[in-house]
Enzyme design. Structure first.
Site, mmCIF file in Angstrom:
data_model
loop_
_atom_site.group_PDB
_atom_site.id
_atom_site.type_symbol
_atom_site.label_atom_id
_atom_site.label_comp_id
_atom_site.label_asym_id
_atom_site.label_seq_id
_atom_site.Cartn_x
_atom_site.Cartn_y
_atom_site.Cartn_z
ATOM 1 N N ASP A 32 0.868 -1.183 0.000
ATOM 2 C CA ASP A 32 0.000 0.000 0.000
ATOM 3 C C ASP A 32 0.900 1.227 0.000
ATOM 4 O O ASP A 32 1.926 1.247 0.688
ATOM 5 C CB ASP A 32 -0.877 -0.024 1.264
ATOM 6 C CG ASP A 32 -2.095 0.887 1.138
ATOM 7 O OD1 ASP A 32 -3.217 0.364 1.229
ATOM 8 O OD2 ASP A 32 -1.921 2.120 0.968
ATOM 9 N N PHE A 73 -6.864 -4.498 -4.349
ATOM 10 C CA PHE A 73 -7.804 -3.441 -3.947
ATOM 11 C C PHE A 73 -7.337 -2.051 -4.366
ATOM 12 O O PHE A 73 -8.166 -1.169 -4.562
ATOM 13 C CB PHE A 73 -7.948 -3.396 -2.417
ATOM 14 C CG PHE A 73 -8.596 -4.598 -1.810
ATOM 15 C CD1 PHE A 73 -9.970 -4.683 -1.718
ATOM 16 C CD2 PHE A 73 -7.829 -5.647 -1.319
ATOM 17 C CE1 PHE A 73 -10.583 -5.784 -1.149
ATOM 18 C CE2 PHE A 73 -8.429 -6.755 -0.746
ATOM 19 C CZ PHE A 73 -9.802 -6.823 -0.656
ATOM 20 N N THR A 117 -16.766 -3.074 -9.292
ATOM 21 C CA THR A 117 -17.797 -2.232 -8.693
ATOM 22 C C THR A 117 -19.115 -2.318 -9.446
ATOM 23 O O THR A 117 -19.124 -2.529 -10.671
ATOM 24 C CB THR A 117 -17.310 -0.762 -8.711
ATOM 25 O OG1 THR A 117 -18.412 0.089 -8.363
ATOM 26 C CG2 THR A 117 -16.822 -0.330 -10.073
ATOM 27 N N TYR A 141 -14.760 6.528 -12.872
ATOM 28 C CA TYR A 141 -14.453 5.462 -11.912
ATOM 29 C C TYR A 141 -14.956 4.115 -12.420
ATOM 30 O O TYR A 141 -14.202 3.139 -12.517
ATOM 31 C CB TYR A 141 -15.079 5.803 -10.550
ATOM 32 C CG TYR A 141 -15.046 4.650 -9.594
ATOM 33 C CD1 TYR A 141 -13.837 4.184 -9.088
ATOM 34 C CD2 TYR A 141 -16.216 3.992 -9.212
ATOM 35 C CE1 TYR A 141 -13.802 3.096 -8.235
ATOM 36 C CE2 TYR A 141 -16.191 2.920 -8.359
ATOM 37 C CZ TYR A 141 -14.985 2.470 -7.866
ATOM 38 O OH TYR A 141 -14.944 1.393 -7.035
ATOM 39 N N ASN A 170 -22.521 -1.338 -2.098
ATOM 40 C CA ASN A 170 -22.033 -0.301 -1.168
ATOM 41 C C ASN A 170 -21.521 -0.878 0.145
ATOM 42 O O ASN A 170 -22.314 -1.224 1.032
ATOM 43 C CB ASN A 170 -23.133 0.725 -0.916
ATOM 44 C CG ASN A 170 -23.294 1.646 -2.098
ATOM 45 O OD1 ASN A 170 -23.564 1.187 -3.203
ATOM 46 N ND2 ASN A 170 -23.096 2.927 -1.895
ATOM 47 N N LEU A 190 -21.746 7.816 2.583
ATOM 48 C CA LEU A 190 -22.954 8.285 3.265
ATOM 49 C C LEU A 190 -22.956 8.002 4.773
ATOM 50 O O LEU A 190 -23.180 8.923 5.571
ATOM 51 C CB LEU A 190 -24.184 7.644 2.597
ATOM 52 C CG LEU A 190 -25.524 8.055 3.202
ATOM 53 C CD1 LEU A 190 -25.755 9.551 3.037
ATOM 54 C CD2 LEU A 190 -26.666 7.269 2.551
#
Ligand code: UFG
Length: 324
Positions: A32, A73, A117, A141, A170, A190
């Protein structure tokens, strides 16, 4: 036990998956660049700080151990930001991944689980969405993830690189046992924004209430991050057992509108969420709900925490601990 390289393992979903794999007994190394992820998300001794754009560093890492598979990821993830910064999204998500794939090929690592996604579907004709639905992203994206899916499809056919592609809906919630949860900087998602609104009193903006949905706000399929982690483990097992490449939706199959999520957050926290209605956000489809039967039937996956209130409760638990 397998040796797994997890790119982006210091980020939200990557860290939850890393902890899950370690509990299952796998030997995990995280790569990462810490541009978004946190050192504190990764168990001691597991982190290699490097960028996917640094090919020599990637080659050295892949040469240092014989990894059985990669779970990838590392990517930029904000739909709205991608509309404003398309170049950065293609650079990070496509060029970075191609670098990783080339390094994997050189090192002889031939299995990958890839974070895709629901944004690859764009604005679907109907819900729930099966994996066979048309792929028409409405944001850079979503397009960047689809470009990688396409590349993986060809690499499977041409060079035998086996993949599991998980199209996430999500992700939310936290693994408070492991002390990890959702903390993006800046926060755009959110549920943590609802908690922020409760804590600060500054209202959260609901992006549009004039969509063609029951209450006018966008509907999403929220899935607990630990259930996403177990979907990765199931995908990994499939590949390690010699299974063929496959694509799966990862969602619960239940849709909740932004207003319903606000109501659930109020139920769980016992607090009023201050909110205002604002303009629509570019790149937001009205409704995304998964048909996840393929994941359930073919990989035997089942969400352990399918209830939205339980997802929000775990996120609130993490958020409350973080803020003392
Ligand atoms: N929303 C608001 N106000 C906010 C933030 C979000 O109204 O301040 C709304 C959004 O418009 C959307 C819903 O809340 O309808 C969820 O938004 P998030 O930003 O939390 O999540 P997204 O749906 O934009 O995106 C997430 C992941 C993506 C993934 C997508 C799949 O970040 O990587 O889910 O559905 F592609």
């Amino acid at each position: 036990m397998a040796r797994i390289l997890v790119t982006g393992g210091a980020g939200y979903i990557g860290a939850h998956t890393t902890h899950h794999l370690l509990r299952l007994g796998h030997d995990v190394t995280v790569a990462d660049d810490l541009s978004k992820g946190y050192r504190h998300n990764v168990p001691d001794g597991r982190l290699q700080v490097l960028s996917l754009h640094d090919r020599p560093a990637l080659d050295a890492l892949l040469a240092s151990a014989r990894f059985d598979a990669v779970i990838h990821f590392a990517a930029s993830i904000a739909v709205g930001e991608s509309v404003r910064e398309a170049e950065a999204y293609f650079h990070n998500n496509v060029a970075g991944t191609l670098n990783l794939l080339a390094a994997m090929r050189q090192a002889g690592v031939r299995k990958i689980v890839f974070s895709s996604t629901a944004a690859v579907y764009g604005d679907p004709d109907s819900v729930p969405i099966p994996e066979t639905a048309p792929l028409r992203p409405v944001s850079p994206y979503g397009e960047s993830k689809l470009m990688v899916e396409t590349a993986l499809g060809w690499m499977d056919r041409c060079s035998g690189l086996r993949h599991i592609i998980l199209r996430y809906f999500n992700a939310c919630g936290a693994d408070s046992q492991a002390g990890i949860g959702e903390e993006h900087q800046p926060e755009t998602h959110l549920i943590p924004l609802l908690f922020q609104a409760i804590r600060t009193g500054n209202p959260v903006t609901v992006f549009g209430d004039d969509y063609a949905t029951a209450d006018g706000t966008c509907i999403r399929d929220y899935i607990h991050v630990c259930d996403l982690a177990s979907a990765h483990a199931a995908g990994l097992d499939h590949l390690l057992a010699g299974g063929p490449s496959a694509i799966f939706n990862a969602g619960t199959g239940e849709g909740h509108s932004v207003r319903q999520v606000i109501e659930a957050a109020e139920r769980i926290t016992g607090e009023k969420v201050p909110w205002v209605i604002g303009a629509r956000r570019d790149g937001d489809p009205p409704e995304l709900v998964a048909d996840s039967s393929k994941l359930r039937n073919q990989l035997g996956w089942k969400p352990a925490i399918p209830d939205l209130d339980d997802m929000i409760a775990s996120a609130w638990d993490f958020d409350s601990r973080k803020h003392g």
